[in-house]
Design a protein around this motif. Structure first.
Motif, mmCIF file in Angstrom:
data_model
loop_
_atom_site.group_PDB
_atom_site.id
_atom_site.type_symbol
_atom_site.label_atom_id
_atom_site.label_comp_id
_atom_site.label_asym_id
_atom_site.label_seq_id
_atom_site.Cartn_x
_atom_site.Cartn_y
_atom_site.Cartn_z
ATOM 1 N N VAL A 186 -19.110 0.902 -76.947
ATOM 2 C CA VAL A 186 -19.157 1.946 -77.972
ATOM 3 C C VAL A 186 -20.325 1.683 -78.917
ATOM 4 C CG1 VAL A 186 -17.864 3.049 -79.856
ATOM 5 C CG2 VAL A 186 -16.641 2.145 -77.864
ATOM 6 N N VAL A 187 -20.972 2.740 -79.337
ATOM 7 C CA VAL A 187 -21.927 2.670 -80.449
ATOM 8 C C VAL A 187 -21.412 3.582 -81.549
ATOM 9 C CG1 VAL A 187 -24.259 3.169 -81.253
ATOM 10 C CG2 VAL A 187 -23.923 2.118 -79.006
ATOM 11 N N GLU A 188 -21.245 3.024 -82.746
ATOM 12 C CA GLU A 188 -20.819 3.789 -83.917
ATOM 13 C C GLU A 188 -22.025 3.925 -84.850
ATOM 14 O OE1 GLU A 188 -16.329 1.795 -83.819
ATOM 15 O OE2 GLU A 188 -17.811 1.158 -85.304
ATOM 16 N N VAL A 189 -22.190 5.114 -85.418
ATOM 17 C CA VAL A 189 -23.346 5.359 -86.277
ATOM 18 C C VAL A 189 -22.915 6.086 -87.541
ATOM 19 C CG1 VAL A 189 -24.986 5.445 -84.367
ATOM 20 C CG2 VAL A 189 -23.912 7.551 -85.140
ATOM 21 N N ALA A 190 -23.598 5.772 -88.646
ATOM 22 C CA ALA A 190 -23.510 6.526 -89.889
ATOM 23 C C ALA A 190 -24.944 6.813 -90.306
ATOM 24 C CB ALA A 190 -22.767 5.749 -90.962
ATOM 25 N N MET A 191 -25.304 8.088 -90.386
ATOM 26 C CA MET A 191 -26.692 8.488 -90.564
ATOM 27 C C MET A 191 -26.799 9.431 -91.764
ATOM 28 S SD MET A 191 -27.284 9.339 -86.497
ATOM 29 C CE MET A 191 -29.049 9.058 -86.511
ATOM 30 N N GLN A 192 -27.510 8.988 -92.782
ATOM 31 C CA GLN A 192 -27.714 9.831 -93.959
ATOM 32 C C GLN A 192 -28.919 10.750 -93.721
ATOM 33 O OE1 GLN A 192 -27.269 7.237 -97.674
ATOM 34 N NE2 GLN A 192 -27.110 5.755 -95.989
ATOM 35 N N GLU A 193 -28.718 11.643 -92.798
ATOM 36 C CA GLU A 193 -29.758 12.574 -92.357
ATOM 37 C C GLU A 193 -29.133 13.928 -92.104
ATOM 38 O OE1 GLU A 193 -32.855 11.769 -92.285
ATOM 39 O OE2 GLU A 193 -32.922 9.578 -92.119
ATOM 40 N N ASP A 194 -29.951 14.982 -92.193
ATOM 41 C CA ASP A 194 -29.426 16.299 -91.845
ATOM 42 C C ASP A 194 -29.202 16.365 -90.342
ATOM 43 O OD1 ASP A 194 -31.841 17.241 -90.446
ATOM 44 O OD2 ASP A 194 -32.747 17.379 -92.425
ATOM 45 N N PRO A 195 -28.414 17.330 -89.862
ATOM 46 C CA PRO A 195 -28.046 17.354 -88.438
ATOM 47 C C PRO A 195 -29.233 17.358 -87.482
ATOM 48 C CG PRO A 195 -26.620 18.823 -89.681
ATOM 49 C CD PRO A 195 -27.680 18.351 -90.637
ATOM 50 N N ALA A 196 -30.286 18.091 -87.819
ATOM 51 C CA ALA A 196 -31.432 18.149 -86.916
ATOM 52 C C ALA A 196 -32.106 16.785 -86.788
ATOM 53 C CB ALA A 196 -32.433 19.197 -87.413
ATOM 54 N N ARG A 197 -32.296 16.112 -87.912
ATOM 55 C CA ARG A 197 -32.915 14.786 -87.879
ATOM 56 C C ARG A 197 -31.989 13.778 -87.208
ATOM 57 N NH1 ARG A 197 -36.859 11.432 -86.903
ATOM 58 N NH2 ARG A 197 -37.044 9.673 -88.372
ATOM 59 N N ALA A 198 -30.697 13.881 -87.423
ATOM 60 C CA ALA A 198 -29.752 12.990 -86.755
ATOM 61 C C ALA A 198 -29.830 13.167 -85.244
ATOM 62 C CB ALA A 198 -28.339 13.260 -87.256
ATOM 63 N N ASP A 199 -29.897 14.410 -84.782
ATOM 64 C CA ASP A 199 -30.014 14.658 -83.342
ATOM 65 C C ASP A 199 -31.300 14.050 -82.785
ATOM 66 O OD1 ASP A 199 -27.621 16.032 -83.282
ATOM 67 O OD2 ASP A 199 -28.540 18.012 -83.391
ATOM 68 N N GLU A 200 -32.371 14.170 -83.552
ATOM 69 C CA GLU A 200 -33.653 13.609 -83.113
ATOM 70 C C GLU A 200 -33.565 12.098 -82.982
ATOM 71 O OE1 GLU A 200 -38.209 13.199 -84.898
ATOM 72 O OE2 GLU A 200 -36.862 14.729 -85.699
ATOM 73 N N LEU A 201 -32.970 11.452 -83.973
ATOM 74 C CA LEU A 201 -32.857 9.999 -83.932
ATOM 75 C C LEU A 201 -31.931 9.518 -82.821
ATOM 76 C CD1 LEU A 201 -32.631 9.260 -87.768
ATOM 77 C CD2 LEU A 201 -34.506 8.599 -86.249
ATOM 78 N N LEU A 202 -30.899 10.293 -82.530
ATOM 79 C CA LEU A 202 -29.918 9.884 -81.518
ATOM 80 C C LEU A 202 -30.356 10.141 -80.091
ATOM 81 C CD1 LEU A 202 -26.516 10.995 -83.108
ATOM 82 C CD2 LEU A 202 -27.184 8.664 -82.505
ATOM 83 N N ALA A 203 -31.432 10.847 -79.896
ATOM 84 C CA ALA A 203 -31.839 11.263 -78.557
ATOM 85 C C ALA A 203 -31.913 10.111 -77.552
ATOM 86 C CB ALA A 203 -33.169 12.013 -78.627
ATOM 87 N N PRO A 204 -32.465 8.948 -77.891
ATOM 88 C CA PRO A 204 -32.521 7.867 -76.898
ATOM 89 C C PRO A 204 -31.148 7.394 -76.434
ATOM 90 C CG PRO A 204 -34.080 7.457 -78.681
ATOM 91 C CD PRO A 204 -33.214 8.600 -79.122
#
Length: 491
Positions: A295-313
């Motif tokens: 499992v990978v758990e994440v907490a990202m203080q980013e808007d949804p579009a930027r979060a999706d971009e960061l999570l892509a890999p």
């Protein structure tokens, strides 16, 4: 008053466990505890009293706490009277709210010669929304704080579960889901109310007894009995959080990708990679119950579009389940899926300097798909950002805020923790599994440990390094007779 007096009379006739005292008769201790019971708003319990076993239970039900007496405090005056009585009797006092991380406290003698001072009924929370400051009493839990702060649009640097005690967590440092961007919870404490070993109630801050204030923030519970904390709250306007799950067979692939992914991430992202072996439990959703997963758990203080971009890999690995979504920070208390109530457990942690390919292979060999591990969870938390002590101190200088305390952050890249549920038939297997994990990653162990993740005793040098002598000088100044006992003593 009648039932209360009858309870005490019954207590006087109940044998006490052995205590470290030079008093010629145990009766003098019984009388002293009865006298203390009369003076406080809370209550005193000794072995055999109704409620004794419940009061002595730690959060980890595998820990056997057998103190000389228990005081359940409800006011600061109760704490003052207890400390003064302990000093007169020549016994120690160990404060405890929820009882998390109690293993080292009770390890050697079960707390013989110690009054266990339970503060769990002191759970008041006050929020100054304009100043963005919370004041909490000694027994407050993070669920209490979040419930009070969230409706005001404010966020606390909370632990990963609702029932984690605020005081113990913060005195040990406090690693939250926002720690990479905001630093340790201890760095945002603005005032501390405590009772020291002389029975004096004090309030310390950056201007009033700054040396004790420095020592308390990250120095643990060895310096006094904290009755209230004041600390900063934050406005976190955007957050996306959740988990990505794959079958355990993909552990090596996922951990390799995760270790590459965290390198260079902005401080707005905090994440954990973990291997779970979950028993079949009706309270778990079907995609978790009875499953072995990575499992990978994440907490990202980013808007949804930027979060999706960061999570892509990570999403390119096609997780079986992906729950990451925009949410309020209050939901973070559920993200790590900590048990909702006390359980018997066996676990421990360590810090790692780095997570190399060889370290990942060692971790996978110890807990991955081909390992016969009895651990429920083996996790690696990404540190860095504002948890770097140099960065935290520099930020305080720039912003004109008080400099951090003895634990400003960690000179380490990752935090590892392994734990399993202790059952009558798995003790040896669980201990062997934990030892195998810790031994496997020992070559990458950092020079420092984290108080809150150290479930077994270890030298104080491991926590405080070069600051230990300064910290011990503070201990000698406020508690020369060592009346206060903690799970990780300064020495």
């Amino acid at each position: 008053m009648g039932p209360r007096r009858s309870r005490k009379e019954a207590s006087v006739n109940t044998p006490l466990p052995p205590v470290a005292t030079t008093d010629p008769a145990t009766l003098s201790l019984r009388e002293a505890f009865a006298f203390l019971d009369d003076r406080i708003a809370g209550r005193v319990l000794i072995s055999g009293d109704p409620g004794w076993d419940a009061a002595r239970s730690a959060w980890n039900l595998a820990v056997d706490q057998r103190p000389t007496a228990i005081v359940v405090a409800t006011t600061t005056d109760d704490v003052v009277h207890t400390v003064r009585m302990a000093a007169e009797l020549g016994v120690a006092v160990a404060p405890q709210a929820t009882g998390h991380n109690a293993g080292p406290l009770a390890a050697d003698d079960g707390l013989a010669g110690v009054i266990l001072l339970r503060t769990h009924e002191m759970r008041g929370v006050e929020i100054d929304a304009e100043a963005r400051i919370a004041r909490v009493q000694a027994g407050a839990q993070w669920g209490d704080v979040v419930a009070a702060a969230a409706p005001l649009g404010l966020t606390a640097l909370a632990g990963t579960a609702h029932d984690v005690g605020v005081v113990g967590y913060t005195l040990g440092g406090g690693v939250s889901w926002l720690a990479r961007s905001h630093g340790l919870a201890a760095n945002h404490v603005v005032a501390i109310e405590l009772v020291t070993a002389d029975g004096a109630a004090r309030r310390v801050d950056a201007e009033n007894d700054p040396e004790l204030f420095w020592a308390l923030r990250g120095g643990g519970g060895d310096l006094g009995i904290v009755t209230a904390l004041e600390f900063g709250l934050f406005d976190v306007p955007t957050l996306s959080a959740g988990m990505l799950l794959w079958p355990i067979e993909r552990t090596a692939e996922v951990l390799t990708a995760w270790s590459e992914w965290v390198d260079g991430l902005p401080a707005s992202v905090t994440s954990v990679a973990r291997v779970l072996r979950l028993p079949p439990m009706p309270e778990l959703p079907p995609f978790l119950s009875g499953r072995a997963l990575v499992v990978v758990e994440v907490a990202m203080q980013e808007d949804p579009a930027r979060a999706d971009e960061l999570l892509a890999p990570l999403r390119a690995l096609v997780p079986e389940v992906d729950t990451v979504h925009p949410q309020s920070t209050a939901e973070l208390l559920q993200l790590h899926m900590d048990p909702p109530q006390p359980v018997p457990g066996h676990g421990d942690g360590m810090m790692l300097d780095e997570l190399t390919p060889a370290a990942i292979r060692a971790f996978v060999d110890a807990v991955g798909p081909d390992a016969s591990s009895a651990l429920l969870s083996a996790e690696i938390r990404h540190l860095g950002g504002m948890m770097d002590p140099g960065v935290a101190r520099a930020a305080a200088s720039v912003h004109g805020t008080p400099q951090p305390g003895v634990t400003a952050g960690f000179a380490a890249g990752f935090l590892l923790f392994g734990v399993g549920i202790a059952m009558p038939d798995n003790g040896a297997a669980l201990a062997a599994s934990l030892d195998r994990l810790l031994s496997a990653v020992e070559p990458w162990r950092a020079d420092i440990d984290y108080l809150n993740f150290a479930e077994h005793a270890r030298p104080a040098e491991r926590f405080f390094g070069d600051d230990l002598e300064r910290l011990r000088a503070v201990k000698r100044s406020v508690d020369p007779a060592r009346v206060i006992r903690s799970n990780h003593p300064i020495g």
